[in-house]
Motif scaffolding. Structure first.
Motif, PDB file in Angstrom:
ATOM      1  N   THR A 198      72.543  39.437  -7.924  1.00  0.00           N
ATOM      2  CA  THR A 198      72.892  39.362  -9.351  1.00  0.00           C
ATOM      3  C   THR A 198      71.747  38.769 -10.144  1.00  0.00           C
ATOM      4  O   THR A 198      71.413  39.248 -11.240  1.00  0.00           O
ATOM      5  N   LEU A 199      71.116  37.731  -9.614  1.00  0.00           N
ATOM      6  CA  LEU A 199      69.998  37.090 -10.306  1.00  0.00           C
ATOM      7  C   LEU A 199      68.830  38.057 -10.476  1.00  0.00           C
ATOM      8  O   LEU A 199      68.301  38.214 -11.583  1.00  0.00           O
ATOM      9  N   ALA A 200      68.425  38.735  -9.406  1.00  0.00           N
ATOM     10  CA  ALA A 200      67.283  39.646  -9.476  1.00  0.00           C
ATOM     11  C   ALA A 200      67.555  40.812 -10.418  1.00  0.00           C
ATOM     12  O   ALA A 200      66.680  41.223 -11.199  1.00  0.00           O
ATOM     13  N   ARG A 201      68.760  41.353 -10.341  1.00  0.00           N
ATOM     14  CA  ARG A 201      69.101  42.500 -11.185  1.00  0.00           C
ATOM     15  C   ARG A 201      69.143  42.099 -12.660  1.00  0.00           C
ATOM     16  O   ARG A 201      68.660  42.840 -13.527  1.00  0.00           O
ATOM     17  N   THR A 202      69.700  40.924 -12.953  1.00  0.00           N
ATOM     18  CA  THR A 202      69.774  40.465 -14.338  1.00  0.00           C
ATOM     19  C   THR A 202      68.390  40.163 -14.884  1.00  0.00           C
ATOM     20  O   THR A 202      68.069  40.492 -16.043  1.00  0.00           O
ATOM     21  N   LEU A 203      67.549  39.533 -14.072  1.00  0.00           N
ATOM     22  CA  LEU A 203      66.177  39.257 -14.495  1.00  0.00           C
ATOM     23  C   LEU A 203      65.417  40.555 -14.783  1.00  0.00           C
ATOM     24  O   LEU A 203      64.678  40.644 -15.768  1.00  0.00           O
ATOM     25  N   ASP A 254      80.870  26.177 -20.394  1.00  0.00           N
ATOM     26  CA  ASP A 254      79.474  26.564 -20.159  1.00  0.00           C
ATOM     27  C   ASP A 254      79.373  27.872 -19.378  1.00  0.00           C
ATOM     28  O   ASP A 254      78.337  28.551 -19.429  1.00  0.00           O
ATOM     29  N   LEU A 255      80.423  28.216 -18.625  1.00  0.00           N
ATOM     30  CA  LEU A 255      80.429  29.471 -17.863  1.00  0.00           C
ATOM     31  C   LEU A 255      81.224  30.568 -18.546  1.00  0.00           C
ATOM     32  O   LEU A 255      81.092  31.747 -18.187  1.00  0.00           O
ATOM     33  N   ASP A 256      82.050  30.207 -19.534  1.00  0.00           N
ATOM     34  CA  ASP A 256      82.885  31.207 -20.208  1.00  0.00           C
ATOM     35  C   ASP A 256      82.102  32.359 -20.837  1.00  0.00           C
ATOM     36  O   ASP A 256      82.590  33.501 -20.839  1.00  0.00           O
ATOM     37  N   PRO A 257      80.887  32.138 -21.385  1.00  0.00           N
ATOM     38  CA  PRO A 257      80.147  33.272 -21.939  1.00  0.00           C
ATOM     39  C   PRO A 257      79.824  34.363 -20.907  1.00  0.00           C
ATOM     40  O   PRO A 257      79.510  35.500 -21.294  1.00  0.00           O
ATOM     41  N   TYR A 258      79.916  34.027 -19.628  1.00  0.00           N
ATOM     42  CA  TYR A 258      79.573  34.987 -18.579  1.00  0.00           C
ATOM     43  C   TYR A 258      80.822  35.559 -17.910  1.00  0.00           C
ATOM     44  O   TYR A 258      80.732  36.235 -16.880  1.00  0.00           O
ATOM     45  N   LEU A 259      81.977  35.308 -18.521  1.00  0.00           N
ATOM     46  CA  LEU A 259      83.244  35.795 -17.972  1.00  0.00           C
ATOM     47  C   LEU A 259      83.309  37.318 -18.003  1.00  0.00           C
ATOM     48  O   LEU A 259      83.602  37.969 -16.988  1.00  0.00           O
ATOM     49  N   GLU A 260      83.027  37.899 -19.133  1.00  0.00           N
ATOM     50  CA  GLU A 260      83.115  39.354 -19.271  1.00  0.00           C
ATOM     51  C   GLU A 260      82.050  40.075 -18.443  1.00  0.00           C
ATOM     52  O   GLU A 260      82.382  41.019 -17.715  1.00  0.00           O
ATOM     53  N   PRO A 261      80.760  39.670 -18.511  1.00  0.00           N
ATOM     54  CA  PRO A 261      79.778  40.367 -17.670  1.00  0.00           C
ATOM     55  C   PRO A 261      80.029  40.208 -16.178  1.00  0.00           C
ATOM     56  O   PRO A 261      79.797  41.139 -15.404  1.00  0.00           O
ATOM     57  N   ALA A 262      80.537  39.047 -15.752  1.00  0.00           N
ATOM     58  CA  ALA A 262      80.871  38.875 -14.335  1.00  0.00           C
ATOM     59  C   ALA A 262      82.015  39.795 -13.943  1.00  0.00           C
ATOM     60  O   ALA A 262      82.026  40.367 -12.841  1.00  0.00           O
ATOM     61  N   SER A 263      82.998  39.948 -14.829  1.00  0.00           N
ATOM     62  CA  SER A 263      84.123  40.849 -14.562  1.00  0.00           C
ATOM     63  C   SER A 263      83.635  42.287 -14.401  1.00  0.00           C
ATOM     64  O   SER A 263      84.130  43.031 -13.543  1.00  0.00           O
ATOM     65  N   LYS A 264      82.670  42.685 -15.208  1.00  0.00           N
ATOM     66  CA  LYS A 264      82.130  44.051 -15.105  1.00  0.00           C
ATOM     67  C   LYS A 264      81.376  44.245 -13.792  1.00  0.00           C
ATOM     68  O   LYS A 264      81.494  45.283 -13.139  1.00  0.00           O
ATOM     69  N   ILE A 265      80.600  43.243 -13.398  1.00  0.00           N
ATOM     70  CA  ILE A 265      79.846  43.342 -12.151  1.00  0.00           C
ATOM     71  C   ILE A 265      80.794  43.468 -10.963  1.00  0.00           C
ATOM     72  O   ILE A 265      80.579  44.282 -10.056  1.00  0.00           O
ATOM     73  N   ASN A 323      88.682  31.727  -4.936  1.00  0.00           N
ATOM     74  CA  ASN A 323      87.550  32.208  -4.145  1.00  0.00           C
ATOM     75  C   ASN A 323      86.270  32.044  -4.961  1.00  0.00           C
ATOM     76  O   ASN A 323      86.264  32.282  -6.172  1.00  0.00           O
ATOM     77  N   PRO A 324      85.152  31.647  -4.343  1.00  0.00           N
ATOM     78  CA  PRO A 324      83.972  31.248  -5.125  1.00  0.00           C
ATOM     79  C   PRO A 324      83.126  32.383  -5.686  1.00  0.00           C
ATOM     80  O   PRO A 324      82.271  32.136  -6.533  1.00  0.00           O
ATOM     81  N   THR A 325      83.335  33.641  -5.256  1.00  0.00           N
ATOM     82  CA  THR A 325      82.407  34.710  -5.636  1.00  0.00           C
ATOM     83  C   THR A 325      82.300  34.886  -7.140  1.00  0.00           C
ATOM     84  O   THR A 325      81.204  35.070  -7.677  1.00  0.00           O
ATOM     85  N   PHE A 326      83.427  34.865  -7.846  1.00  0.00           N
ATOM     86  CA  PHE A 326      83.388  35.077  -9.295  1.00  0.00           C
ATOM     87  C   PHE A 326      82.541  34.007  -9.970  1.00  0.00           C
ATOM     88  O   PHE A 326      81.700  34.312 -10.831  1.00  0.00           O
ATOM     89  N   THR A 327      82.730  32.757  -9.581  1.00  0.00           N
ATOM     90  CA  THR A 327      81.959  31.660 -10.177  1.00  0.00           C
ATOM     91  C   THR A 327      80.484  31.768  -9.813  1.00  0.00           C
ATOM     92  O   THR A 327      79.608  31.469 -10.636  1.00  0.00           O
ATOM     93  N   ILE A 328      80.186  32.206  -8.596  1.00  0.00           N
ATOM     94  CA  ILE A 328      78.793  32.394  -8.181  1.00  0.00           C
ATOM     95  C   ILE A 328      78.103  33.407  -9.088  1.00  0.00           C
ATOM     96  O   ILE A 328      76.962  33.202  -9.526  1.00  0.00           O
ATOM     97  N   VAL A 329      78.781  34.509  -9.383  1.00  0.00           N
ATOM     98  CA  VAL A 329      78.193  35.534 -10.253  1.00  0.00           C
ATOM     99  C   VAL A 329      77.999  34.991 -11.660  1.00  0.00           C
ATOM    100  O   VAL A 329      76.958  35.225 -12.298  1.00  0.00           O
TER     101      VAL A 329
END
Length: 481
Positions: free
Chosen positions: A27-32, A114-125, A458-464
């Protein structure tokens, strides 16, 4: 592009080097790349699982019975996502907050907002919808889980992305064995190929995404091998490791119990409210009811009803006939574990892997608070059903006793959290609110190993979510004059 270790020495290393190709690293490499920033992932495995790479995952567990470490985490493209079940949910706001009523619960140095702005993009991923919850009493709420397909971060979609990308690069069979620090910076990574050949990779920024065991293991070993320690204040390094204990807690008979959220399977998910957690001094938990009843034909349902009304007299008859009749729905408990310094990753003093790196030793044991959390969570469900006249709960003896749980079935979630936790100060953790290693200008750690507390999700969503957040930080930092 994708290439193998034997081409690494001739490769022009980009500014950001990422160690590990699981959900965090990919996720990090693709977003960068989408932001116009070049990166290189160093992945210890190849495109497929092999005995050679999994051999480096072997380790020892001391304490409660736990999974074999060789199979609890995976080393090949896609990492742990290759055996992820797909369960998805964001953490609750209370999971980030300090708990004055629980000494070990220091909270996160960031808030859920602080993580809420990434809720929608994480859901899409992860290909899941937005999730909801509703409070059904002062002490209990019904929550929604989603089920990702699941997304495998090493599948054809991601492979094609790396093969065609000019910014995101993936080097396979590149086992990072140690990091070298100098003058407050991670200067280089020592990388070994399958045959043991070692090459040095210079790092502009180094991001460690090797997993919830190997993040600690790599930093512990690097501190021993590097002339200057990578983690200068290592008081918490490898410590406060935790999991999500799983256990079958009992059975429930319900009538008229309303459920609002649909899951792909016939499950209802419940959880204590933040008010209940503070009132009873427990951690967060998920109460999962498996609805196995209610889909019979009318004659079959009537026969079961008659049988269940005469339990336990009828039970012996049906047991001798080898007939299975379900009279109640089973309940699985999944809960937050108390982070304690005694639960930790250490380096073995006797055993090393094929690259000469000491194998990990995991010390893992549940505490009195862990057992009590499971007990009280189930009691909350029982009280609610009794008060509303909606059913009755039968708790198993080991849950009622709040003591040793039998290690049968699914004893934990393969959720490796802690060891390099995020904190306000270096005496409390390894990384700061931006995931930067304290005292290291260019070193970062990403993944569930940075979780100070893990809730029950489960931690995956928060990791993304955290990967997306770190990508923004690294973009700004790498381009700063």
């Amino acid at each position: 592009m994708i290439f193998d270790f034997d081409q690494l020495s001739a490769f022009n290393i980009p500014p950001i080097v990422i160690i590990g190709s699981g959900p965090a690293g990919v996720t990090l490499a693709r977003t960068l790349a989408n932001k116009g920033v070049d990166s290189l992932i160093l992945e210890a495995g190849g495109m497929e699982l092999t005995e050679r790479t999994q051999e480096t995952c072997k380790g020892k567990v001391i304490g409660d019975e736990y999974w074999d470490l060789e199979y609890s985490h995976l080393k090949y493209f896609g990492g742990a996502s290759n055996h992820w079940s797909g369960f998805c949910r964001q953490l609750d706001a209370v999971d980030f907050e300090p708990r004055d009523d629980i000494d070990s619960h220091l909270g996160w140095p960031i808030a859920k907002t602080d993580l809420d702005p990434y809720l929608e993009p994480a859901s899409k991923i992860l290909k899941v919808p937005a999730l909801k919850e509703k409070t059904i009493s002062r002490r209990l709420k019904e929550i929604e889980f989603a089920l990702s397909p699941p997304v495998r971060f090493g599948d054809s979609e991601y492979e094609e992305f790396f093969r065609s990308s000019k910014r995101a690069n993936l080097c396979l069979n590149a086992n990072v064995i140690s990091l070298r620090a100098r003058n407050g910076r991670i200067e280089a990574a020592e990388v070994a190929g399958p045959d043991g050949t070692v090459t040095t990779v210079r790092t502009g920024f180094a991001v460690i995404c090797a997993g919830g065991i190997d993040n600690s293991r790599l930093l512990l070993w690097s501190n021993e091998m590097s002339e200057e320690p990578v983690v200068a204040d290592s008081r918490t390094l490898g410590k406060y490791w935790f999991e999500h204990p799983h256990n079958m807690g009992g059975e429930v008979k319900t009538h008229g119990f309303p459920t609002e959220y649909n899951f792909p399977y016939d499950w209802t998910f419940l959880s204590p409210t933040a008010e209940a957690m503070r009132e009873f001094r427990i951690l967060n938990a998920s109460i999962r009811i498996y609805h196995t009843l209610g889909d019979d034909s009318l004659p079959k349902a009537m026969a079961r009803s008659a049988f269940c009304a005469t339990r336990p007299v009828s039970t012996g008859v049906f047991d001798r006939l080898d007939v299975s009749v379900k009279c109640a729905d089973p309940i699985q408990l999944v809960w937050e574990q108390e982070p304690r310094s005694e639960n930790r990753i250490e380096l073995s003093k006797q055993e090393k892997d094929g690259f000469g790196v000491p194998r990990p030793v995991l010390y893992w044991k549940k505490s009195k608070l862990d057992y009590r959390t499971a007990k009280v969570a189930l009691e909350l469900l029982g009280r609610h059903l009794q008060e509303k006249n909606q059913g009755v709960v039968h708790s198993y003896e080991h849950i009622i006793g709040a003591k040793h749980h039998p290690a049968t079935g699914w004893m934990a979630g393969h959720h490796h959290m802690g060891g390099t936790r995020m904190a306000e100060r270096p005496d409390l953790g390894v990384v700061d609110r931006n995931l930067k290693i304290f005292g290291m200008a260019n070193g970062y750690v990403l993944g569930s190993s940075v979780f100070p507390h893990g809730g029950h999700a489960n931690p995956t969503f928060t990791i993304v979510q955290m990967s997306l957040r770190l990508a923004e930080h690294l973009e700004a930092t790498s381009r700063a004059p």
